[in-house]
Design an enzyme around this catalytic site. Structure first.
Site, PDB file in Angstrom:
ATOM      1  N   SER A  10      -0.968 -15.615   4.348  1.00 41.19           N
ATOM      2  CA  SER A  10      -1.971 -14.645   4.264  1.00 41.19           C
ATOM      3  C   SER A  10      -3.537 -15.072   5.185  1.00 41.19           C
ATOM      4  O   SER A  10      -3.784 -16.348   5.075  1.00 41.19           O
ATOM      5  CB  SER A  10      -2.490 -14.513   2.742  1.00 41.19           C
ATOM      6  N   ASN A  11      -4.147 -14.168   5.817  1.00 38.65           N
ATOM      7  CA  ASN A  11      -5.448 -14.462   6.130  1.00 38.65           C
ATOM      8  C   ASN A  11      -6.619 -14.329   5.420  1.00 38.65           C
ATOM      9  O   ASN A  11      -7.836 -14.548   5.518  1.00 38.65           O
ATOM     10  CB  ASN A  11      -5.890 -13.342   7.485  1.00 38.65           C
ATOM     11  N   LYS A  14      -9.017 -16.174   0.043  1.00 40.54           N
ATOM     12  CA  LYS A  14      -9.179 -16.064  -1.818  1.00 40.54           C
ATOM     13  C   LYS A  14      -7.756 -15.919  -2.168  1.00 40.54           C
ATOM     14  O   LYS A  14      -7.700 -16.498  -3.264  1.00 40.54           O
ATOM     15  CB  LYS A  14      -9.740 -14.767  -1.967  1.00 40.54           C
ATOM     16  N   ASP A  75       2.563  -9.065  -1.302  1.00 42.80           N
ATOM     17  CA  ASP A  75       2.071  -7.695  -0.680  1.00 42.80           C
ATOM     18  C   ASP A  75       1.606  -6.986  -2.148  1.00 42.80           C
ATOM     19  O   ASP A  75       2.128  -6.978  -3.240  1.00 42.80           O
ATOM     20  CB  ASP A  75       3.229  -6.936  -0.319  1.00 42.80           C
ATOM     21  N   GLY A 157     -11.264  -4.135  -1.621  1.00 42.66           N
ATOM     22  CA  GLY A 157     -10.380  -2.943  -1.715  1.00 42.66           C
ATOM     23  C   GLY A 157     -10.795  -2.130  -2.870  1.00 42.66           C
ATOM     24  O   GLY A 157     -11.782  -1.524  -2.733  1.00 42.66           O
ATOM     25  N   LYS A 180     -11.435 -12.207 -13.018  1.00 40.27           N
ATOM     26  CA  LYS A 180     -10.464 -11.475 -12.528  1.00 40.27           C
ATOM     27  C   LYS A 180      -9.184 -12.235 -12.335  1.00 40.27           C
ATOM     28  O   LYS A 180      -7.851 -11.706 -12.446  1.00 40.27           O
ATOM     29  CB  LYS A 180     -10.839 -11.047 -10.887  1.00 40.27           C
TER      30      LYS A 180
END
Length: 202
Positions: A10-11, A14, A75, A157, A180
């Protein structure tokens, strides 16, 4: 016990931090997380899957094959009851441009303007693929409802539009990172995947 290197495909920094926190929380040591920035570069695979699991496996397989390291990928996206579980795998490019959060949020609000059924969930599928082809997947869901306007400055998002069922009165974007991570769909999936990650150490 030996230390094993694990590529996080993943880029998004976080996501690597979140996995680090989960492993620490569960007392899993001996796993060195490698970011894409610290691994040999390879072509990013097209996410052509029709489900979160398919796309997570596509990314994890590509990373394992390209680097020879076990690879974890995820994903994730937002599913909305009234939209037949969409945006789903199209969440990041719902408005047409990949990763345009504000445009995605505007379009979703417009589509839901006159709809009172507001049930929604964030869903994440995490996949672990080893260089010898062993594959493990885990899914996490975070149930909630869709707000009628954005709230909060944290997250990214669809966080400003999502009101988690387990945090009454707040949007996901009004939670701290710690709050979160303790509740999120990705955190749940990573915790379920953690035993398979621990087993990599031999």
């Amino acid at each position: 016990m030996s230390t094993v290197k694990l590529l996080v495909a993943s880029n998004n920094a976080k996501k690597l931090v979140e996995l680090e926190q989960v492993l620490r929380e569960l007392g899993i040591e001996g796993v060195e997380l490698i970011s894409l920035h610290d691994a040999p570069s390879y072509p990013e695979p097209a996410e052509t899957g029709l489900s979160f699991a398919e796309n997570a496996l596509i990314k994890a397989r590509a990373g394992a094959v390209a680097t020879g390291l076990p690879c974890v990928a995820d994903d994730s996206g937002l599913t909305v009851v009234a939209l037949n579980e969409m945006p789903g795998v199209l969440s990041a490019r719902w408005s047409g441009a990949h990763g345009d959060d504000k445009a995605n949020n505007r379009l979703l609000l417009a589509q839901m303007e006159d709809i009172n059924v507001r049930g929604a969930a964030f869903v994440s599928c995490c996949a672990l693929v080893t260089p010898d082809g062993e594959e493990t997947t885990a899914e996490g869901r975070w149930e909630g409802t869709l707000l009628r306007e954005p709230r909060g400055e944290n997250g990214f998002g669809y966080d400003p539009l999502f009101a988690p069922a387990d945090a009454p009165g707040r949007s996901s974007a009004e939670l701290t990172a710690e709050e979160k991570n303790a509740r999120s769909h990705r955190g749940k999936a990573l915790r379920e995947l953690a035993p398979a990650i621990a087993a990599l150490r031999g």
